[in-house]
Design a protein around this motif. Structure first.
Motif, PDB file in Angstrom:
ATOM      1  N   MET A   1       0.775  -1.248  -0.061  1.00 27.13           N
ATOM      2  CA  MET A   1      -0.066  -0.045  -0.014  1.00 27.13           C
ATOM      3  C   MET A   1       0.975   1.174  -0.175  1.00 27.13           C
ATOM      4  O   MET A   1       1.852   1.169   0.824  1.00 27.13           O
ATOM      5  CB  MET A   1      -0.944  -0.103   1.057  1.00 27.13           C
ATOM      6  N   ARG A  10      -3.636  14.035  -6.994  1.00 31.09           N
ATOM      7  CA  ARG A  10      -4.593  13.277  -7.729  1.00 31.09           C
ATOM      8  C   ARG A  10      -5.128  14.053  -9.044  1.00 31.09           C
ATOM      9  O   ARG A  10      -5.160  13.404 -10.058  1.00 31.09           O
ATOM     10  CB  ARG A  10      -5.689  13.077  -6.901  1.00 31.09           C
ATOM     11  N   GLN A  65      -2.815   2.749 -11.543  1.00 27.59           N
ATOM     12  CA  GLN A  65      -3.461   1.808 -10.335  1.00 27.59           C
ATOM     13  C   GLN A  65      -3.539   2.567  -9.248  1.00 27.59           C
ATOM     14  O   GLN A  65      -4.632   2.581  -8.273  1.00 27.59           O
ATOM     15  CB  GLN A  65      -2.438   0.722 -10.033  1.00 27.59           C
ATOM     16  N   ALA A  66      -2.726   3.534  -8.901  1.00 30.22           N
ATOM     17  CA  ALA A  66      -2.992   4.436  -7.501  1.00 30.22           C
ATOM     18  C   ALA A  66      -4.180   5.264  -7.626  1.00 30.22           C
ATOM     19  O   ALA A  66      -4.851   5.544  -6.809  1.00 30.22           O
ATOM     20  CB  ALA A  66      -1.486   5.203  -7.232  1.00 30.22           C
ATOM     21  N   LYS A  68      -6.666   4.694  -9.327  1.00 28.84           N
ATOM     22  CA  LYS A  68      -8.079   3.721  -9.631  1.00 28.84           C
ATOM     23  C   LYS A  68      -8.385   3.453  -8.022  1.00 28.84           C
ATOM     24  O   LYS A  68      -9.497   3.626  -7.507  1.00 28.84           O
ATOM     25  CB  LYS A  68      -7.634   2.528 -10.400  1.00 28.84           C
ATOM     26  N   GLU A  69      -7.271   3.328  -7.395  1.00 28.09           N
ATOM     27  CA  GLU A  69      -7.548   2.966  -5.776  1.00 28.09           C
ATOM     28  C   GLU A  69      -8.276   4.024  -4.857  1.00 28.09           C
ATOM     29  O   GLU A  69      -8.655   3.752  -3.911  1.00 28.09           O
ATOM     30  CB  GLU A  69      -6.362   2.400  -5.368  1.00 28.09           C
ATOM     31  N   GLN A  70      -7.607   5.146  -5.405  1.00 25.41           N
ATOM     32  CA  GLN A  70      -7.931   6.410  -4.456  1.00 25.41           C
ATOM     33  C   GLN A  70      -9.150   7.145  -4.982  1.00 25.41           C
ATOM     34  O   GLN A  70      -9.669   8.183  -4.357  1.00 25.41           O
ATOM     35  CB  GLN A  70      -6.628   7.318  -4.265  1.00 25.41           C
TER      36      GLN A  70
END
Length: 71
Positions: A1, A10, A65-66, A68-70
């Motif tokens: 993580m 972002r 990916q980061a 998408k996760e956030q």
């Protein structure tokens, strides 16, 4: 993580996901993301063959990916 992304990070990743852009290699926000492996940069070459002070920045798979996760 990985660490949580700030709102500015972002937004930067979202802009890069839409379209790579040119920025100075001294850009602190992009360099922080590059150290984390979320963006990559490539040197720009002028038509004369000389190196530009700007680089082309683009998002990496890890950055996607980061993001998408956030979101």
């Amino acid at each position: 993580m990985m660490r949580p992304l700030s709102r500015a990070e972002r937004e930067q990743l979202l802009r890069l996901r839409r379209q790579p852009h040119e920025a100075s290699w001294l850009n602190p926000g992009l360099n922080r993301l590059r150290r984390d492996g979320l963006v990559a940069s490539a040197p720009l070459i002028r038509p004369s063959g000389a190196m530009s002070k700007y680089r082309e920045w683009s998002i990496t798979d890890a950055g996607r990916q980061a993001l998408k996760e956030q979101l």
